[in-house]
Design an enzyme around this catalytic site. Sequence first.
Site, mmCIF file in Angstrom:
data_model
loop_
_atom_site.group_PDB
_atom_site.id
_atom_site.type_symbol
_atom_site.label_atom_id
_atom_site.label_comp_id
_atom_site.label_asym_id
_atom_site.label_seq_id
_atom_site.Cartn_x
_atom_site.Cartn_y
_atom_site.Cartn_z
ATOM 1 C CG HIS A 426 -0.294 0.061 2.542
ATOM 2 N ND1 HIS A 426 0.061 1.251 3.148
ATOM 3 C CD2 HIS A 426 0.043 -0.922 3.419
ATOM 4 C CE1 HIS A 426 0.592 0.997 4.330
ATOM 5 N NE2 HIS A 426 0.595 -0.303 4.526
ATOM 6 C CB CYS A 445 1.153 -3.873 5.370
ATOM 7 S SG CYS A 445 -0.346 -4.810 5.729
#
Length: 534
Positions: A426, A445
Amino acid sequence: MRGTQGLSKALAFLLFVVFASLNATPGLAQVTALKQSIAESAQGDSDLAAYYRDAGYEPIWTGRGKEARERRKALFAALSDVEMHGLSTRRYKTEQLMAQLKAAKTTRDLGQVEVALSKTFLQYARDVQTGMLTPKRVDANIVRKVPYRARKSYLENFVKSSPRKFMESLPPQTPEYTRLMKEKMQLEKLMSKGGYGAKVAASRLEPGDSGVGVVQMRDRLIRMGYLKRNASSTFDGTLQKAVQQFQLNHGLNPDGVAGDGTLAALNTSVEERIQSIIVAMERERWTNMPRGKRHIMVNLTDFSAVIMDNGKETFRTRTVIGANIHDRVSPEFSDTMEHMVINPTWNVPRSIATKEYLPMLKKNPNSVKHLKLYDEAGRVVSRDGTDFTQFTQANFPFDIKQPPSRSNALGLVKFMFPNRYNIYLHDTPAKNLFSRETRAYSHGCIRLQKPFEFAYELLSKQTSNPKGVFHGHLETGRETQVNLEQHVPVHIMYRTAFTQAKGPIQFRRDIYGRDAKIWKALENEGVALASVRG
């Protein structure tokens, strides 16, 4: 190869004796007894028992014909070269197996040797093709699914194939594996000649410096191949360029100054570099599978994400990965990217909600106002009438979300490959972290420095105007899912040693200490460096 020449000669002579003995063994009168011995010897291994039952208990290795001779020859040739692959010589008990072959006199003996050879073959085949170790047993965050082949299939395919070619086909056939093996052999030669030489005895070296430390650094860089031989004792422009190239090849800031990080890398021994390569070869075996004509490669230690098309890099960006804290480290696995979400909502993971935000809400219900709370029915919860002090990590009843915005923790786009670990790629509003040399700061992440450009490249396969399509959705400000017409495999790797099609081998820090664990596990199985093999 160097350490196996003597063994290979001895094996060749012993094989000659054994083969002659086996070929002199009467066959037809003892067929039934041999098959009975094979059946009894294979009983303890369900895969072997199933193979031999389906094959009518016909021997693979101990027959009298040319085929059996070629199979034995191919197996022992492969076992004599296991060190080339960074495997354990003691694991296969080659000399013991040869002695058992030589001592075989009766049909019962031959049946036992037949099954022993098959067991060794199966052990070697799996080890060299998909690795000696089980990843998750070494580290709980290596959650990779190794592409194991059915053991019975090895035997079934082997008997249908050229023995030598079959054995040669077992190791990974990737350019990376071949280059790693080549680098290993070259460094082993260098190790036998004294390695990199004396370590650099300095705390910091800068352009313009001179003296013993500079000479030691110069000499090590010469032995590493970064400099031509010279007698300069000054940290001049030529030496600075060599230092910068060294830094680039080790993931360091290429400022040409030998500070703590650079000196630590410079003083890493050739033995440690060989260990890193052997670990990388084991890791390559764990991923011995088609990775996709187009796929995404994330190397955690390199803090990079790369899009590969037909073996060539078509896009690269820097990354920020999970912090080196037990519940934040990024796991290793492979999955498939299915879609991207533009203007995403951040659904705060429960671990973050209860461990980080609940204590803040207890102190001040109006803290973290950029986040919204929702009850089980999906209704927004008013903070004013809520007593957060009554909640614990166990009974906190709300979901916490951050609506789409430029300040959203996920930035303006996230790339989804649904997985049980809730890991994805992301955007991020924290752009400053990408300029740092070490970039382990996230909750697990993978944050991308160039998320928009990453999106354009992914969309380029399904639209002639990927930038326009992306920004068309972005400008609405609404959360929008854009499916990828062709799903893209994602491989989250961890390589402290990796090669390039052109240029020197690359080394990176073992940021999570995983490779150290793998090396220890390999040592426990009997893997050792060439100079210390017993």
